[in-house]
Design an enzyme around this catalytic site. Structure first.
Site: not given
Ligand SMILES: NC(=O)c1ccc[n+]([C@@H]2O[C@H](COP(=O)([O-])OP(=O)(O)OC[C@H]3O[C@@H](n4cnc5c(N)ncnc54)[C@H](O)[C@@H]3O)[C@@H](O)[C@H]2O)c1
Ligand SMILES: N[C@@H](CCO)C(=O)O
Ligand code: NA
Length: 428
Positions: A14-15, A134, A189, A207
């Site tokens: 996602t990110v 955060v 989701g 956080k």
């Molecule tokens: N999704 C959100 O809204 C959100 C908000 C704030 C912070 N975050 C943080 O951002 C980070 C990513 O979140 P996300 O939601 O994008 O996760 P996600 O599960 O959608 O994506 C994770 C990505 O990392 C890759 N990955 C995982 N293990 C790996 C490995 N060993 N080698 C190579 N690639 C690997 C996966 O293939 C995938 O592309 C996390 O630390 C999460 O806590 C996410």
């Molecule tokens: N699961 C977290 C994602 C962002 O860190 C939330 O609902 O806020």
């Molecule tokens: Na922030």
């Protein structure tokens, strides 16, 4: 124009995809703002062939994020995989050791290893930035570290897990149970792969631990947080709290008291007219109080592709502009080990109980509260058909210890028709 800033991005979920999208779509704007061309040298994720709806052409592929982090053509390593240990931590450590700047969204890693990573980054002279970690898109790290640098911070509070706020506000609007709305959120989701991270309060506590460090100049102390999730919040409490003019929120609070640093992440009541009380759905809110500025309120999206990528880009832009500085706002070597304040600062409490409907039952409850030094501020008993009487009490400010003594004593009165519920009312 300065040299291009070359990025290596690990994690294309996602990110990560959001970050790639903004870098491609806003290239001219980002260059105008930073004076540097922001380029992607290489990327890494678990699956190379997956269609992510964004072009990766022109970027080298690395299967191993540690190898990516050390590449000669990478100036900034962007860690967007997640996980407190494993490849995230190993690759960030490798990047720092190789003299690369790091940007991450990984709150779990920073909450548990922030001190060691900050020491390493500062020893090497590289930036380690984490605005996305955060409250997602809300620029809370920047606000606290830069915008409020002239203040002694007195308290930071926040609703920092959107999924929990969604569940609690949906329970109220639908009248459905926690179990029903948990299933609904899961189906949409909205929950982490391990939902316990959300509903157990762990994600929000990660956080809070980071904010405490910046606010109070202390080492990140995740284990020092008094932590309780939302699993036991019932629809009966949400309704009863609403009737008394409150909302129930999973609220994180960090404040320095005479006894040390008090960090709490727990369901509590806030007035329904307050900004925190009016926060609906998956939105986040952080309230910061400083001695000079007073109270400020930050509200916005704490998750999702666009908002989280927005925060990652802010960090990348700062690095492109040459902004460095200590990871938690002051040199890591000067961060203090906080004394954990063992008991909670006095507060008003909400009590909900079912009493055996016999003469003198309420008097017995009033007596044990009085004997424990807990004073009643408001009280309601509702008309009822069932054999037990539903009673709500709001106390004057008291200590948790006094309240616990009263709850223990109530047990022995023989007038309770079930276990009472006690929730803190936070002054906001
Ligand atoms: N999704 C959100 O809204 C959100 C908000 C704030 C912070 N975050 C943080 O951002 C980070 C990513 O979140 P996300 O939601 O994008 O996760 P996600 O599960 O959608 O994506 C994770 C990505 O990392 C890759 N990955 C995982 N293990 C790996 C490995 N060993 N080698 C190579 N690639 C690997 C996966 O293939 C995938 O592309 C996390 O630390 C999460 O806590 C996410
Ligand atoms: N699961 C977290 C994602 C962002 O860190 C939330 O609902 O806020
Ligand atoms: Na922030």
């Amino acid at each position: 124009m300065s040299q291009p800033l070359r990025l290596g991005i690990a994690g294309l979920g996602t990110v990560g995809v959001g970050v790639v999208r903004i870098l491609r779509q806003q290239a001219a704007l980002l260059t105008a703002r930073t004076g540097a061309k922001l380029t992607i040298s290489a990327v890494s994720a678990r699956s190379k062939g997956r269609d992510r709806g964004v072009s990766l052409s022109g970027y080298a592929w690395e299967d191993d994020p540690v190898v990516l982090a050390k590449r000669d053509d990478v100036d900034v390593y962007v860690e967007l995989m997640g996980g407190e240990d494993g490849p995230a931590k190993a690759s960030v450590e490798a990047a720092i050791a190789a003299g690369k700047h790091v940007v991450t969204a990984n709150k779990a890693m920073l909450a548990l290893h922030g001190q060691a990573l900050a020491e390493a980054a500062e020893a090497t002279g590289v930036a380690l930035r984490y605005e996305a970690a955060v409250a997602g898109g809300i620029p809370v790290i920047k606000s606290l570290m830069e915008g409020l640098a002239g203040n002694e911070i007195t308290r930071v509070m926040g609703v920092m897990n959107g999924s929990c706020n969604y569940i609690l506000t949906r329970m109220e609007s639908s009248g459905k149970t926690y179990q029903d709305i948990f299933a609904e959120a899961d189906g949409l989701g909205y929950l982490e792969a391990d939902p316990q991270l959300d509903v157990g309060g762990i994600d929000a506590a990660h956080k809070l631990a980071i904010l405490s460090s910046i606010a109070f100049g202390t080492r990140v102390d995740f284990d020092g947080i008094q932590l309780e999730g939302i699993e036991r919040v019932s629809i009966d409490d949400i309704r009863a709290a609403a009737d008394m003019g409150y909302k129930i929120k999973l609220l994180g609070v960090t404040e320095k008291t005479g006894r040390g640093l008090e960090q709490r992440m727990q369901p509590c009541l806030v007035p329904d007219t307050s900004p925190l009380g009016q926060l609906e759905g998956g939105t986040n809110m952080v309230v910061i109080e400083g001695d000079a500025v007073g109270q400020i309120v930050l509200r916005g999206a704490g998750a999702g592709e666009g908002p989280t990528a927005s925060a990652v880009l802010a960090d990348i832009c700062d690095i492109a502009r040459g902004v460095r500085g200590p990871v938690f706002g002051q040199p890591a070597s000067t961060l203090e080990t906080s004394t954990r304040a063992s008991s909670q600062r006095p507060a008003a409490y909400y009590l909900r109980m079912a009493l055996v409907d016999k003469p003198g039952a309420l008097a017995k409850i009033a007596t044990v509260l009085g004997e424990a030094g807990v004073s009643i501020y408001r009280m309601r008993q509702y008309e009822h058909d069932e054999p037990s009487a539903p009673v709500l009490i709001v106390t004057h400010k008291t200590t948790r210890a006094a309240l616990d003594a009263a709850l223990d004593a109530m047990d022995g009165t023989g007038v309770l028709a079930g276990a009472p519920v006690a929730l803190r009312i936070e002054e906001v």
